[in-house]
Motif scaffolding. Structure first.
Motif, PDB file in Angstrom:
ATOM      1  N   ARG A   1      -4.992  33.200 -19.351  1.00 37.88           N
ATOM      2  CA  ARG A   1      -5.204  31.723 -18.561  1.00 37.88           C
ATOM      3  C   ARG A   1      -4.513  32.086 -17.343  1.00 37.88           C
ATOM      4  NH1 ARG A   1      -5.050  27.162 -23.219  1.00 37.88           N
ATOM      5  NH2 ARG A   1      -6.484  28.269 -24.633  1.00 37.88           N
ATOM      6  N   TYR A   2      -3.097  32.484 -17.405  1.00 43.42           N
ATOM      7  CA  TYR A   2      -2.255  32.344 -16.092  1.00 43.42           C
ATOM      8  C   TYR A   2      -2.801  33.323 -15.061  1.00 43.42           C
ATOM      9  CZ  TYR A   2       1.263  29.978 -19.000  1.00 43.42           C
ATOM     10  OH  TYR A   2       2.106  29.218 -19.612  1.00 43.42           O
ATOM     11  N   ILE A   3      -3.376  34.376 -15.547  1.00 43.12           N
ATOM     12  CA  ILE A   3      -3.962  35.470 -14.679  1.00 43.12           C
ATOM     13  C   ILE A   3      -5.027  34.892 -13.755  1.00 43.12           C
ATOM     14  CG2 ILE A   3      -5.164  37.456 -14.312  1.00 43.12           C
ATOM     15  CD1 ILE A   3      -2.102  37.719 -14.821  1.00 43.12           C
ATOM     16  N   VAL A   4      -5.983  34.053 -14.846  1.00 43.59           N
ATOM     17  CA  VAL A   4      -6.990  33.485 -14.043  1.00 43.59           C
ATOM     18  C   VAL A   4      -6.835  32.215 -12.959  1.00 43.59           C
ATOM     19  CG1 VAL A   4      -9.060  31.947 -14.488  1.00 43.59           C
ATOM     20  CG2 VAL A   4      -8.536  34.012 -16.201  1.00 43.59           C
ATOM     21  N   TRP A   5      -5.648  31.448 -13.540  1.00 40.73           N
ATOM     22  CA  TRP A   5      -5.355  30.476 -12.654  1.00 40.73           C
ATOM     23  C   TRP A   5      -4.710  30.929 -11.480  1.00 40.73           C
ATOM     24  CZ3 TRP A   5      -7.799  26.198 -12.891  1.00 40.73           C
ATOM     25  CH2 TRP A   5      -8.414  25.742 -14.058  1.00 40.73           C
TER      26      TRP A   5
END
Length: 73
Positions: A43-47
């Motif tokens: 999720r952190y990578i996507v955001w």
């Protein structure tokens, strides 16, 4: 009088359009991540990628605005 400000109105409308598109993209990504049960690191990578894309458009707008006010372009 409206014709005098037509360029500014178009630029404002385009900026609002891009902001709304980024908002809806963010909401769609949030929904997909939530339903797909993606781990926190993913999720952190996507955001991060979404934020970098948005910041690129913001930087372009700021650079373009400063160039236009200084008379470079």
């Amino acid at each position: 009088m409206l014709m005098q400000y037509m360029e500014q109105i178009e630029a404002l409308g385009l900026n609002i359009f891009f902001a709304s598109i980024f908002f809806f993209i963010g909401m769609a990504i949030h929904d997909v991540l939530k339903q797909g049960k993606v781990p926190k690191f993913g999720r952190y990578i996507v955001w991060l990628v979404l934020f970098l894309g948005c910041s690129g458009f913001i930087a372009k707008g700021i650079i373009q605005m400063t160039w236009e006010t200084t008379g470079i372009s």
